[in-house]
Write a protein that holds these residues in place. Structure first.
Motif, PDB file in Angstrom:
ATOM      1  N   LEU A   1       0.834  -1.207   0.000  1.00 12.63           N
ATOM      2  CA  LEU A   1       0.000   0.000   0.000  1.00 12.63           C
ATOM      3  C   LEU A   1       0.868   1.256   0.000  1.00 12.63           C
ATOM      4  O   LEU A   1       0.548   2.252  -0.668  1.00 12.63           O
ATOM      5  CB  LEU A   1      -0.940   0.009   1.203  1.00 12.63           C
ATOM      6  N   PHE A   2       1.967   1.198   0.728  1.00 11.93           N
ATOM      7  CA  PHE A   2       2.877   2.351   0.721  1.00 11.93           C
ATOM      8  C   PHE A   2       3.401   2.577  -0.696  1.00 11.93           C
ATOM      9  O   PHE A   2       3.530   3.723  -1.145  1.00 11.93           O
ATOM     10  CB  PHE A   2       4.047   2.121   1.681  1.00 11.93           C
ATOM     11  N   MET A   3       3.661   1.481  -1.414  1.00  9.20           N
ATOM     12  CA  MET A   3       4.187   1.633  -2.763  1.00  9.20           C
ATOM     13  C   MET A   3       3.159   2.305  -3.671  1.00  9.20           C
ATOM     14  O   MET A   3       3.495   3.213  -4.439  1.00  9.20           O
ATOM     15  CB  MET A   3       4.568   0.272  -3.314  1.00  9.20           C
ATOM     16  N   ILE A   4       1.907   1.865  -3.572  1.00 10.17           N
ATOM     17  CA  ILE A   4       0.877   2.501  -4.406  1.00 10.17           C
ATOM     18  C   ILE A   4       0.735   3.971  -4.012  1.00 10.17           C
ATOM     19  O   ILE A   4       0.684   4.859  -4.864  1.00 10.17           O
ATOM     20  CB  ILE A   4      -0.471   1.772  -4.247  1.00 10.17           C
ATOM     21  N   GLY A   5       0.710   4.221  -2.713  1.00 10.89           N
ATOM     22  CA  GLY A   5       0.608   5.610  -2.255  1.00 10.89           C
ATOM     23  C   GLY A   5       1.778   6.437  -2.738  1.00 10.89           C
ATOM     24  O   GLY A   5       1.623   7.583  -3.164  1.00 10.89           O
ATOM     25  N   GLY A   6       2.970   5.858  -2.698  1.00  9.11           N
ATOM     26  CA  GLY A   6       4.159   6.585  -3.114  1.00  9.11           C
ATOM     27  C   GLY A   6       4.152   6.875  -4.608  1.00  9.11           C
ATOM     28  O   GLY A   6       4.450   7.984  -5.042  1.00  9.11           O
ATOM     29  N   LEU A   7       3.782   5.861  -5.392  1.00  5.69           N
ATOM     30  CA  LEU A   7       3.791   6.062  -6.843  1.00  5.69           C
ATOM     31  C   LEU A   7       2.759   7.104  -7.259  1.00  5.69           C
ATOM     32  O   LEU A   7       3.018   7.934  -8.137  1.00  5.69           O
ATOM     33  CB  LEU A   7       3.529   4.738  -7.558  1.00  5.69           C
ATOM     34  N   THR A   8       1.584   7.073  -6.621  1.00  4.93           N
ATOM     35  CA  THR A   8       0.598   8.091  -6.989  1.00  4.93           C
ATOM     36  C   THR A   8       1.042   9.465  -6.518  1.00  4.93           C
ATOM     37  O   THR A   8       0.610  10.485  -7.059  1.00  4.93           O
ATOM     38  CB  THR A   8      -0.789   7.773  -6.400  1.00  4.93           C
ATOM     39  N   GLY A   9       1.942   9.479  -5.528  1.00  5.55           N
ATOM     40  CA  GLY A   9       2.520  10.755  -5.117  1.00  5.55           C
ATOM     41  C   GLY A   9       3.320  11.382  -6.257  1.00  5.55           C
ATOM     42  O   GLY A   9       3.349  12.606  -6.411  1.00  5.55           O
ATOM     43  N   LEU A  10       3.939  10.531  -7.066  1.00  4.67           N
ATOM     44  CA  LEU A  10       4.701  11.061  -8.200  1.00  4.67           C
ATOM     45  C   LEU A  10       3.784  11.737  -9.217  1.00  4.67           C
ATOM     46  O   LEU A  10       4.157  12.723  -9.844  1.00  4.67           O
ATOM     47  CB  LEU A  10       5.495   9.940  -8.872  1.00  4.67           C
ATOM     48  N   PHE A  11       2.568  11.185  -9.380  1.00  7.93           N
ATOM     49  CA  PHE A  11       1.595  11.854 -10.260  1.00  7.93           C
ATOM     50  C   PHE A  11       1.400  13.295  -9.785  1.00  7.93           C
ATOM     51  O   PHE A  11       1.358  14.233 -10.562  1.00  7.93           O
ATOM     52  CB  PHE A  11       0.230  11.168 -10.210  1.00  7.93           C
ATOM     53  N   LEU A  12       1.250  13.414  -8.464  1.00 14.11           N
ATOM     54  CA  LEU A  12       0.924  14.731  -7.908  1.00 14.11           C
ATOM     55  C   LEU A  12       2.132  15.654  -7.895  1.00 14.11           C
ATOM     56  O   LEU A  12       1.981  16.874  -7.836  1.00 14.11           O
ATOM     57  CB  LEU A  12       0.374  14.568  -6.493  1.00 14.11           C
ATOM     58  N   ALA A  13       3.330  15.074  -7.942  1.00 13.20           N
ATOM     59  CA  ALA A  13       4.527  15.917  -7.982  1.00 13.20           C
ATOM     60  C   ALA A  13       4.757  16.460  -9.387  1.00 13.20           C
ATOM     61  O   ALA A  13       5.544  17.385  -9.573  1.00 13.20           O
ATOM     62  CB  ALA A  13       5.747  15.118  -7.526  1.00 13.20           C
ATOM     63  N   SER A  14       4.084  15.875 -10.401  1.00 14.14           N
ATOM     64  CA  SER A  14       4.235  16.364 -11.769  1.00 14.14           C
ATOM     65  C   SER A  14       3.357  17.586 -11.949  1.00 14.14           C
ATOM     66  O   SER A  14       2.148  17.531 -11.732  1.00 14.14           O
ATOM     67  CB  SER A  14       3.795  15.300 -12.769  1.00 14.14           C
ATOM     68  N   LEU A  15       3.985  18.671 -12.359  1.00 11.43           N
ATOM     69  CA  LEU A  15       3.277  19.953 -12.378  1.00 11.43           C
ATOM     70  C   LEU A  15       1.979  19.911 -13.180  1.00 11.43           C
ATOM     71  O   LEU A  15       0.907  20.260 -12.691  1.00 11.43           O
ATOM     72  CB  LEU A  15       4.196  21.023 -12.973  1.00 11.43           C
ATOM     73  N   ALA A  16       2.075  19.450 -14.456  1.00 14.50           N
ATOM     74  CA  ALA A  16       0.906  19.550 -15.326  1.00 14.50           C
ATOM     75  C   ALA A  16      -0.220  18.657 -14.830  1.00 14.50           C
ATOM     76  O   ALA A  16      -1.385  19.062 -14.770  1.00 14.50           O
ATOM     77  CB  ALA A  16       1.293  19.177 -16.746  1.00 14.50           C
ATOM     78  N   LEU A  17       0.147  17.438 -14.433  1.00 14.56           N
ATOM     79  CA  LEU A  17      -0.872  16.496 -13.974  1.00 14.56           C
ATOM     80  C   LEU A  17      -1.525  16.996 -12.684  1.00 14.56           C
ATOM     81  O   LEU A  17      -2.720  16.833 -12.465  1.00 14.56           O
ATOM     82  CB  LEU A  17      -0.184  15.143 -13.743  1.00 14.56           C
ATOM     83  N   ASP A  18      -0.717  17.631 -11.840  1.00 15.04           N
ATOM     84  CA  ASP A  18      -1.243  18.082 -10.554  1.00 15.04           C
ATOM     85  C   ASP A  18      -2.341  19.123 -10.730  1.00 15.04           C
ATOM     86  O   ASP A  18      -3.282  19.181  -9.945  1.00 15.04           O
ATOM     87  CB  ASP A  18      -0.114  18.665  -9.701  1.00 15.04           C
ATOM     88  N   VAL A  19      -2.220  19.936 -11.778  1.00 17.28           N
ATOM     89  CA  VAL A  19      -3.262  20.949 -11.994  1.00 17.28           C
ATOM     90  C   VAL A  19      -4.618  20.266 -12.163  1.00 17.28           C
ATOM     91  O   VAL A  19      -5.639  20.720 -11.650  1.00 17.28           O
ATOM     92  CB  VAL A  19      -2.915  21.805 -13.229  1.00 17.28           C
ATOM     93  N   HIS A  20      -4.595  19.121 -12.860  1.00 16.44           N
ATOM     94  CA  HIS A  20      -5.841  18.388 -13.055  1.00 16.44           C
ATOM     95  C   HIS A  20      -6.300  17.700 -11.772  1.00 16.44           C
ATOM     96  O   HIS A  20      -7.494  17.614 -11.485  1.00 16.44           O
ATOM     97  CB  HIS A  20      -5.639  17.352 -14.162  1.00 16.44           C
ATOM     98  N   LEU A  21      -5.351  17.217 -10.985  1.00 23.80           N
ATOM     99  CA  LEU A  21      -5.716  16.350  -9.857  1.00 23.80           C
ATOM    100  C   LEU A  21      -5.864  17.092  -8.531  1.00 23.80           C
ATOM    101  O   LEU A  21      -6.431  16.547  -7.579  1.00 23.80           O
ATOM    102  CB  LEU A  21      -4.660  15.253  -9.699  1.00 23.80           C
ATOM    103  N   THR A  22      -5.363  18.317  -8.444  1.00 22.60           N
ATOM    104  CA  THR A  22      -5.455  19.065  -7.183  1.00 22.60           C
ATOM    105  C   THR A  22      -6.899  19.132  -6.690  1.00 22.60           C
ATOM    106  O   THR A  22      -7.818  19.357  -7.478  1.00 22.60           O
ATOM    107  CB  THR A  22      -4.928  20.498  -7.392  1.00 22.60           C
ATOM    108  N   ASP A  23      -7.043  18.931  -5.370  1.00 23.92           N
ATOM    109  CA  ASP A  23      -8.364  19.032  -4.741  1.00 23.92           C
ATOM    110  C   ASP A  23      -9.384  18.074  -5.326  1.00 23.92           C
ATOM    111  O   ASP A  23     -10.591  18.337  -5.286  1.00 23.92           O
ATOM    112  CB  ASP A  23      -8.887  20.471  -4.808  1.00 23.92           C
TER     113      ASP A  23
END
Lengths: 531, 196
Positions: free
Chosen positions: A350-372
């Motif tokens: 579970l930590f691995m899945i949580g960590g990998l999805t953290g990388l999605f959120l660290a990506s600037l462009a993707l984060d704009v879509h996923l924020t909040d």
């Protein structure tokens, strides 16, 4: 005579400076908060079972998720593993009688309880509707809740964190038994040590931020309010300077727990011990430099966002080192799947899945879509619940015989572990999908096309709740009827297993034998093969 | 068994105090960041408001505090072999600290009279001036709370007499920290506004 027989009156517990008794005081109080916070989550999931806002009003809903967040973060997750298991195990694992400052340790618990009671008072009086992040101007101009009282509770609890961290740091430096060098420390101690550094260096900034917020709210002068000359982004900087490292306060101890359990149940020396220790320190230090990734859409400069994005990706390196090393520890081991191991393995996945999805959120462009969106909600629940709470339950089952002197009924414990793992995934995996589909967080009603996923999530929460309630019963049962535990029921390594279960008041009746090296397991030993 | 040797017993409180001070450093850090941000945002308002602080009293307080730090440093040096002198010097430190607070109180009282306390009848009108005084009262207020704690520590060491020399040293570390915070506050609050 064990520490449990040192006195049976309430007073003997409330005035004890024994780190083991204080650990139990913490365990009881954080369990209370865990169930209060869990009750709020239950109501949230019930409300979200249908698209209409039919169970609670939007205002009540705001107060529910705020209560859930504030209680779970500050009153459960932050103190969970450090204050309970860190307190209990730190002196035992390094061969000491107690922490460096036992009375300060007791004071920390009282501060924690005082802060917790203040937060509960605020809830009883009507609660807060700002979200656990207390973002301005929600918390200054628009909130009609008990913001000041809640913040004061968080402020007081913060001092408990600081003093606990201070106590742990000094203990690790000065009370290690002769011959126990830094690279002979169990990784759990490394994790607690790194966590303590964060507690000491990040918490004071939160304390100051709450002071500024209270000043703004009471005197209506704008530190954060643009209409009065301030800047809400300043609040976010100060808040996340604490609250991002706080994520590592929650997850580093969990990594420490996994690093103890996995070698024991794989009968294998931990793979890459030094890398594991350095990775812990690496995560703790880089963790201080990534707070800006919470503010990609807040109007932060693009240059700053790019730096924060890069630094956030860097955290993935030491985190991945840890996951690879846990996995490598399993390789060619003699695996046993008792309850603590199930929790530890669940933690890694579970930590691995949580960590990998953290990388999605660290990506600037993707984060704009996923924020909040619910993607964020799911991501941090994978880290904090899938990671930390799993590890907390793993630790609870692994060290329960040491703490209480009683064995846990293993079948029940395994059933609960599987239920929690399944229930957790059913609850939170659909939320990733909801987030990608565009469902924003913090709404009590939603368009009907999201209902299937919300319903799945709510149904999963029922399974999860049963999984969390089960241990309450079988652990209580084991206290009375459980089989007596030997000093080392898991045949584990580490100084805490050298003393009786439960340990005597001063931890060791005779000086423990320091082993040749840490995690001295052998997968080919007769005992491991016989399993 | 615990491996505490006699020398380590002294080491633990010393390291504990250093760790605590690291924490304190970041506590003030948050507030100083707010100050730096606000000053860069409202340079005129901050300059105007800054010239209304009482620089003479602030300078006097700086002198008092620096002297007290020097005195307590001597008290530490005496703690091992000249314990009576050490206690006397701690009392001197205590009195200097009290004098600091008295001057600070006088300053607050004057500022109250001049309507410099943020609120409905605040005297200055430049944007940001009120924010300056809010931060001024927060910074000096939090510092004063630390002074009070320092007085309790120094007073206890002076009154009861320290059982060990390290206790004096640890108390003095804290006192120096409170002094160092003031060394930052003094130019930020009293001097910068006057330079421009």
């Amino acid at each position: 005579m064990s520490y449990l027989d040192e006195g049976h009156t309430i007073k003997s517990w409330l005035t004890s400076t024994d780190h083991k008794r204080i650990a139990i005081l913490y365990a009881i109080s954080i369990s209370v908060f865990f169930f209060v916070g869990g009750a709020a989550a239950t109501l949230i999931r019930l409300e979200l079972a249908t698209p209409a806002g039919d169970l609670v009003s939007h205002d009540t809903y705001n107060r529910l998720f705020t209560a859930h967040g504030v209680i779970m973060v500050w009153l459960f997750l932050i103190p969970s593993i450090p204050s309970v298991f860190g307190n209990f195990l730190l002196p035992l694992m390094i061969g000491a009688k107690d922490l460096a400052f036992p009375r300060l340790n007791l004071l920390s618990w009282y501060l924690y309880v005082a802060g917790g009671v203040l937060v509960l008072c605020a809830l009883a009086a009507g609660g807060v509707d700002t979200g656990w992040t207390f973002y301005t101007p929600y918390s200054t101009m628009f909130s009609n809740g008990y913001v000041v009282l809640t913040l004061f509770g968080v402020f007081v609890t913060g001092f408990s964190s600081i003093l606990t961290g201070l106590n742990f740091i000094v203990t690790v430096h000065h009370l290690r038994m002769p011959g126990m060098g830094w690279f002979r420390l169990p990784l759990f101690i490394w994790a607690i040590y790194a966590t303590s550094l964060i507690l000491v260096l990040a918490t004071p900034v939160l304390a100051m931020t709450t002071l500024l917020l209270v000043a703004e709210r009471l005197w209506h002068i704008g530190v954060f309010d643009p209409a009065l000359g301030g800047d809400p982004i300043l609040f976010q900087h100060l808040f996340w300077f604490y609250s991002h490292p706080a994520v590592y306060i929650m997850v580093l101890p969990a990594m420490g727990v996994a690093s103890e359990i996995i070698p024991c149940f794989a009968r294998q020396r931990i793979f890459g011990y030094r890398f594991m220790a350095y990775a812990i320190l690496g995560i703790a230090s880089i963790g201080f430099l990534v707070w800006g990734h919470h503010m990609f859409v807040s109007g932060q400069s693009m240059a700053a966002s790019m730096v924060f994005s890069l630094l956030s990706f860097l955290v993935a390196i030491p985190s991945a080192i840890k996951v690879f090393n846990w996995t490598a520890t399993l390789y060619k081991g003699s695996l046993r799947f008792e309850a603590p191991m199930l929790y530890a393995l669940g933690f890694v996945g579970l930590f691995m899945i949580g960590g990998l999805t953290g990388l999605f959120l660290a990506s600037l462009a993707l984060d704009v879509h996923l924020t909040d969106t619910y993607f964020v909600v799911s991501h941090f629940h994978y880290i904090m619940v899938g990671g930390t709470v799993m590890a907390y339950f793993g630790a609870l089952h692994f060290w329960w015989p040491k703490v209480t002197g009683k064995l846990v009924p293993d079948l029940w414990a395994r059933i609960a572990a599987v239920l929690i793992f399944l229930g957790f995934n059913f609850t939170f995996f659909p939320q990733y999908l909801l987030g990608v589909a565009g469902m924003p967080r913090r709404y009590h009603q939603y368009p009907p096309q999201f209902q299937v996923l919300h319903l799945l999530s709510s149904a999963g929460a029922v399974v999860l709740a049963i999984g969390y309630l089960l241990p309450l019963f079988y652990l209580a049962w084991s206290l009375r009827y459980g089989q007596r535990a030997s000093a080392n029921p898991w045949d584990a390594r580490g100084l805490e297993w050298e003393t009786s279960s439960p340990p005597p008041t001063h931890n060791f009746t005779h000086p423990p034998q320091l082993p040749e090296r840490v995690y001295d397991y052998d997968p080919t030993s007769p005992r491991a093969v016989a399993q | 068994m615990s491996a505490v040797t006699m020398s380590e017993q002294g080491e633990a409180p010393r390291l504990g105090m250093w760790v605590f001070l690291a924490s304190e450093f970041l506590f003030f850090g948050g507030l100083l960041l707010a100050y730096v941000y606000a000053r860069s945002h409202w340079p005129e308002g901050f300059a105007q408001a800054g010239s209304h602080t009482h620089v003479v009293l602030g300078t006097l307080n700086t002198a008092l505090l620096l002297t007290s730090s020097a005195v307590i440093a001597v008290a530490v040096a005496c703690a091992e072999d000249y314990r009576r002198w050490s206690r006397r010097l701690l009392w001197v430190t205590f009195v200097l600290g009290l004098a600091f607070l008295a001057v600070k109180g006088l300053e607050y009282w004057k500022e109250w009279g001049e309507h410099l306390v943020p609120g409905p009848d605040f005297a200055l009108h430049a944007p940001g001036a009120e924010l300056f005084f809010l931060l001024y009262f927060l910074l000096t207020g939090v510092h004063t709370v630390h002074m009070l704690a320092g007085l309790v520590v120094v007073g206890t060491l002076a009154g009861r007499g320290a059982r060990e020399a390290t206790h004096v040293e640890v108390g003095a570390l804290y006192w120096h920290f409170v002094d160092i915070v003031w060394i930052f506050l003094y130019p930020l609050l009293y001097l910068v506004g006057r330079a421009s």
